[in-house]
Scaffold this active site. Sequence first.
Site, mmCIF file in Angstrom:
data_model
loop_
_atom_site.group_PDB
_atom_site.id
_atom_site.type_symbol
_atom_site.label_atom_id
_atom_site.label_comp_id
_atom_site.label_asym_id
_atom_site.label_seq_id
_atom_site.Cartn_x
_atom_site.Cartn_y
_atom_site.Cartn_z
ATOM 1 N N CYS A 55 0.839 -1.217 0.000
ATOM 2 C CA CYS A 55 0.000 0.000 0.000
ATOM 3 C C CYS A 55 0.867 1.258 0.000
ATOM 4 O O CYS A 55 1.682 1.467 0.897
ATOM 5 C CB CYS A 55 -0.919 -0.031 1.221
ATOM 6 S SG CYS A 55 -1.670 1.559 1.620
ATOM 7 N N GLY A 56 0.673 2.116 -0.998
ATOM 8 C CA GLY A 56 1.455 3.346 -1.105
ATOM 9 C C GLY A 56 1.252 4.282 0.063
ATOM 10 O O GLY A 56 2.210 4.890 0.565
ATOM 11 N N HIS A 57 0.012 4.426 0.531
ATOM 12 C CA HIS A 57 -0.276 5.307 1.674
ATOM 13 C C HIS A 57 0.397 4.767 2.947
ATOM 14 O O HIS A 57 0.857 5.541 3.790
ATOM 15 C CB HIS A 57 -1.780 5.429 1.889
ATOM 16 C CG HIS A 57 -2.487 6.142 0.778
ATOM 17 N ND1 HIS A 57 -2.142 7.400 0.357
ATOM 18 C CD2 HIS A 57 -3.519 5.757 -0.009
ATOM 19 C CE1 HIS A 57 -2.932 7.764 -0.638
ATOM 20 N NE2 HIS A 57 -3.770 6.789 -0.874
ATOM 21 N N CYS A 58 0.444 3.433 3.069
ATOM 22 C CA CYS A 58 1.099 2.825 4.233
ATOM 23 C C CYS A 58 2.604 3.096 4.206
ATOM 24 O O CYS A 58 3.220 3.387 5.234
ATOM 25 C CB CYS A 58 0.851 1.318 4.262
ATOM 26 S SG CYS A 58 -0.891 0.842 4.304
#
Length: 496
Positions: A55-58
């Site tokens: 996950c990019g946001h993670c």
Amino acid sequence: MKALRNIVVTILCLTAVFGVDIESEDGVLVITKDNFEKALKDHQYILIEFYAPWCGHCKALAPEYAKAAQKLAELNSEVKLAKVDATIETELAEKHGVKGYPTLKFYRKGSVIEYGGGRQADDIVNWVVKKTGPAAKDLTSAEEIKSFIDNNNVAVVGFFKDNESEAATVFLDAGNADDDHNFGLVKSEELFGEYDAEDGTIILFKDFDEGKSKFEGELNLKNLQSFITIQSLPLIVDFNQDTAQKIFGGDIKSHLLVFLSKDGGHYDKYVEELKEPAKKFRGDVLFVTINADDHDHERILEFFGMKKSDVPAMRLIKLEQDMAKYKPGNPEISSENVLNFVTAFTEGKLSRHLLTQDVPEDWDKNPVKVLVGTNFNDVALDKSKNVLVEFYAPWCGHCKELAPIYDKLGEKYKDSETVVIAKMDATANELETVKINSFPTITLYKKDTNEAVEYNGERTLEGFIKFIESDGSYGQAAEEVQEEDEDDDVPRKDEL
């Protein structure tokens, strides 16, 4: 022997649950299904991030999360930060209602609440501290006040001789309701003078713009909360993942969005031009810059019918009118022109800007007619015909799946004198009286009355034919509505 065996089994079970060591990475506890209960038992306050490695946001959150854990450790806080790899601990994630990544939950003395703060280290620290401490910190010395102000991007300080007074009560109520900012209380009159304060003064200190703002006017909870919301944001806010909620979730619903290119040096060239107009309209219109170089902002440009090549540019948006958009007649980003544009907007002198494409020369050459903003009424509202319109988005997966079926439908009715099959790209064309909430939206405009009936049945050739032939009555029953496959929603405010 049986009793002894039961005791041994119980001890082994407790050891399995509570005896597992909890490892940490960068100060963040690593939680699994085997040590989850132990973590809650050992720590009264624990913020847990459920994440996915891909996950990019993670990935963006990870370094800030580690910084927050370090800051909490330096403060000797009881609060611990932890993380769960939800792609491995699927059972744990499902049990705790995780539906997206990252999901953060705060476990406080056995109860759990959803995390509602930002994703910068300071935001995380402030939020958990607020959830575990008093509404306001008592500041008893000049050193404490200075440290409190220096250690917070935004610090709200109240100067009250009597913390039981009506004014102090309002201040503390605001502190209790505010998860984003830290509040401090100064009671000693000897300290008032150093901050040009008197009994009842409330000052918001900030490490940007003018450095501090003093509350003026009638003190009540609504006014104080509004003051904090407005003054805690920079005069000109740069749009990003961390500021999105503050921008669109705030009390100011009219926004001037200025699209710039950091790579092109636009920020250095144009931001200064925005400052004076931003001061004049502070509290009424929020000034927001958006970096058009950021790949994540492409949908925002699309929403306004713009391309990166159109930058620098500005638009006004009014959230209260279903995100009504306004375009300046003069595109120049200068202090004077921005002032004139926003003034005309606040005085109600601007007409809403509706996106439209040019009418294609071959719009009616194929069985499925192509509609745009300027020919929609002439075609769709022709009372001599039943007109079925698909409102679609080029990026919508459901629309792409529908395309071959819809083309066959057009073939069936291509020679009809009473039925028209049409489509419109609703991301590039807007209608004042039609609001699209998901893609595709399929609507029948009935002859004679122009009554609009939305189709909710199965998206099959047979279903569409029955819908048209039944004059819009087929496909309305609840049991025929698609339940398994949700449509693609149009962008929400916080996704812009």
